[in-house]
Design a protein around this motif. Structure first.
Motif, short mmCIF file in Angstrom:
data_model
loop_
_atom_site.label_atom_id
_atom_site.label_comp_id
_atom_site.label_asym_id
_atom_site.label_seq_id
_atom_site.Cartn_x
_atom_site.Cartn_y
_atom_site.Cartn_z
N ASP A 40 116.96 25.78 55.35
CA ASP A 40 117.18 24.94 56.53
C ASP A 40 118.56 25.18 57.13
OD1 ASP A 40 114.69 23.75 56.47
OD2 ASP A 40 115.35 22.01 55.32
N SER A 41 119.53 25.44 56.27
CA SER A 41 120.92 25.60 56.75
C SER A 41 121.16 27.01 57.29
CB SER A 41 121.90 25.32 55.61
OG SER A 41 121.81 26.31 54.60
N GLN A 42 120.21 27.93 57.07
CA GLN A 42 120.45 29.32 57.47
C GLN A 42 119.51 29.85 58.54
OE1 GLN A 42 121.40 32.13 54.14
NE2 GLN A 42 121.00 30.38 52.80
N ILE A 43 118.40 29.16 58.79
CA ILE A 43 117.47 29.68 59.79
C ILE A 43 117.95 29.31 61.20
CG2 ILE A 43 115.49 29.62 58.25
CD1 ILE A 43 114.52 27.13 59.68
N TYR A 44 117.45 30.05 62.16
CA TYR A 44 117.87 29.86 63.54
C TYR A 44 116.71 30.22 64.46
CZ TYR A 44 118.56 34.84 62.69
OH TYR A 44 118.37 36.14 62.31
N GLU A 45 116.82 29.82 65.70
CA GLU A 45 115.79 30.11 66.71
C GLU A 45 115.58 31.62 66.83
OE1 GLU A 45 113.01 28.40 69.41
OE2 GLU A 45 114.54 27.34 68.24
N GLY A 46 114.32 32.06 66.63
CA GLY A 46 114.02 33.47 66.78
C GLY A 46 114.13 34.29 65.51
N ILE A 47 114.42 33.64 64.39
CA ILE A 47 114.49 34.38 63.12
C ILE A 47 113.10 34.92 62.77
CG2 ILE A 47 114.00 32.36 61.67
CD1 ILE A 47 116.00 33.48 59.62
N THR A 48 113.05 36.05 62.10
CA THR A 48 111.77 36.64 61.75
C THR A 48 111.24 36.06 60.44
OG1 THR A 48 112.78 38.46 60.50
CG2 THR A 48 112.42 38.80 62.87
N THR A 49 109.93 36.08 60.30
CA THR A 49 109.33 35.62 59.04
C THR A 49 109.78 36.52 57.89
OG1 THR A 49 107.35 36.94 59.55
CG2 THR A 49 107.29 34.59 60.10
N LYS A 50 110.06 37.78 58.18
CA LYS A 50 110.53 38.70 57.14
C LYS A 50 111.87 38.24 56.59
CE LYS A 50 111.49 43.61 56.30
NZ LYS A 50 111.51 44.98 56.91
N LYS A 51 112.77 37.79 57.45
CA LYS A 51 114.07 37.32 56.99
C LYS A 51 113.95 36.01 56.22
CE LYS A 51 117.07 39.59 60.38
NZ LYS A 51 118.07 39.40 61.46
N ILE A 52 113.04 35.14 56.66
CA ILE A 52 112.83 33.87 55.94
C ILE A 52 112.28 34.17 54.55
CG2 ILE A 52 111.46 31.74 55.88
CD1 ILE A 52 111.54 31.74 58.94
N TYR A 53 111.35 35.11 54.47
CA TYR A 53 110.78 35.48 53.18
C TYR A 53 111.87 36.04 52.26
CZ TYR A 53 108.56 38.39 49.68
OH TYR A 53 108.23 38.96 48.49
N LYS A 54 112.72 36.89 52.81
CA LYS A 54 113.78 37.50 52.00
C LYS A 54 114.75 36.44 51.49
CE LYS A 54 117.06 41.35 51.96
NZ LYS A 54 117.64 42.48 52.73
N LEU A 55 115.09 35.47 52.35
CA LEU A 55 115.94 34.36 51.94
C LEU A 55 115.31 33.59 50.79
CD1 LEU A 55 117.19 32.76 55.30
CD2 LEU A 55 118.64 33.66 53.46
N ALA A 56 114.04 33.25 50.96
CA ALA A 56 113.34 32.47 49.93
C ALA A 56 113.26 33.24 48.62
CB ALA A 56 111.94 32.10 50.43
N PHE A 57 112.94 34.53 48.72
CA PHE A 57 112.82 35.36 47.52
C PHE A 57 114.14 35.41 46.76
CE2 PHE A 57 113.36 39.56 45.56
CZ PHE A 57 112.30 39.56 44.66
N ASN A 58 115.23 35.66 47.46
CA ASN A 58 116.54 35.77 46.80
C ASN A 58 116.97 34.44 46.18
OD1 ASN A 58 116.87 38.49 47.38
ND2 ASN A 58 117.84 38.10 49.35
N LEU A 59 116.65 33.34 46.85
CA LEU A 59 117.00 32.02 46.31
C LEU A 59 116.17 31.70 45.07
CD1 LEU A 59 117.34 30.15 49.72
CD2 LEU A 59 119.19 30.45 48.06
N LEU A 60 114.89 32.04 45.11
CA LEU A 60 114.02 31.83 43.94
C LEU A 60 114.48 32.68 42.76
CD1 LEU A 60 110.27 31.67 45.07
CD2 LEU A 60 111.57 29.90 43.91
N LYS A 61 114.89 33.89 43.06
CA LYS A 61 115.31 34.80 42.00
C LYS A 61 116.51 34.26 41.23
CE LYS A 61 116.29 39.67 41.11
NZ LYS A 61 116.56 41.00 41.71
#
Length: 278
Positions: A40-61
């Motif tokens: 929530d603190s890092q996403i922005y208008e127009g961000i790609t789903t690929k970048k959201i996925y990468k963020l989530a993956f790295n945080l889960l890891k």
């Protein structure tokens, strides 16, 4: 907030959908909520789903390699390409886990011409063929032309005897399996024609994703403790599933892993393949 999908289309960000996918990784509610807050603190208008996925993956890891590995399942299956040869082996392993015999990479004569068959399976003396449609992109879909074409191939081989599991096997059924999805016309045609379909999300109660989770048949490409090159080397050695790594320390030694890295890989594979139900 608007986000951009792989296809380039713009959609509204669905936080609940992201939360559901994170929970399917096996992470606790507390971990998932923490990941969502960080996103929530890092996403922005127009961000790609690929970048959201990468963020989530790295945080889960950061929380657990095995949770990140489960979350990475769809991408991991796409790493069984580029030609899909290893995807065919993966699908054969899936059916073997469900009590079938399976063979891959066959050439069978038909009534009119010969045919390359990706996988043949057998259970209770009933032999079926499987055609695998591998896609390297999330957005690709198998349309109605795929089952129409494969039906003609099935019809050409089904009335002949073949040497597959015995000297006199008849192919009595046909599956089409894809790592992505089928269009509605494709599913309608297959249903009408008696073809069986399996895709990432179809059938709803027995999809590829659900079967992989239920049987813990995660591909070795899921493992976050291995590099892409190391995963490729294991695939070439016919180590296709993460569970096949657990009792195969020798394979990890052959690809040059240090004792400490082997320990980390075995730990992740063991945690990943524990019984898990989303």
């Amino acid at each position: 907030m608007k986000i951009v999908k792989h296809s380039g289309s713009i959609v509204e960000f669905n936080r609940d959908k992201l939360k559901r996918s994170l929970l399917k990784s096996g992470a606790s509610t507390e971990v998932v909520d923490s990941v969502l807050e960080a996103i929530d603190s890092q996403i922005y208008e127009g961000i790609t789903t690929k970048k959201i996925y990468k963020l989530a993956f790295n945080l889960l890891k950061k929380s657990s390699n095995s949770h990140a590995a489960r979350y990475n399942l769809r991408s991991a299956i796409q790493m069984l390409g580029p030609a899909g040869f290893f995807f065919e082996k993966f699908i054969a392993r899936l059916f073997i886990s469900e009590g079938y015999l399976a063979q891959t990479n066959l050439f069978l004569p038909g009534k009119c011409v010969g045919h390359e068959i990706d996988v043949a399976i057998k259970k209770n003396d009933y032999v079926e063929m499987i055609e695998c449609k591998f896609h390297a992109s999330n957005d690709a879909a198998s349309d109605v032309k795929v089952p129409m074409y494969i039906l003609s191939r099935f019809n050409d081989v089904k009335d002949r005897y073949h040497t597959i599991f015995t000297r006199k096997d008849k192919i009595s059924g046909c599956w089409i399996v894809t790592n992505n999805r089928f269009t509605s016309d494709a599913t309608a045609f297959a249903s009408c024609s008696g073809l069986k379909l399996l895709s990432w999300d179809y059938p709803t109660n027995s999809s590829l994703r659900k079967r992989v989770d239920d049987d813990q048949l995660y591909p070795v490409t899921c493992l976050t403790t291995l590099t892409a090159t190391e995963k490729d080397k294991l695939l070439v050695m016919d180590v296709v599933l993460a569970r096949e790594v657990i009792d195969n320390r020798e394979a990890l030694e052959k690809i040059g892993l240090s004792p400490n890295r082997i320990k980390n890989v075995l730990k992740e594979a063991s945690e990943l393949c524990k019984y898990f139900r989303p």
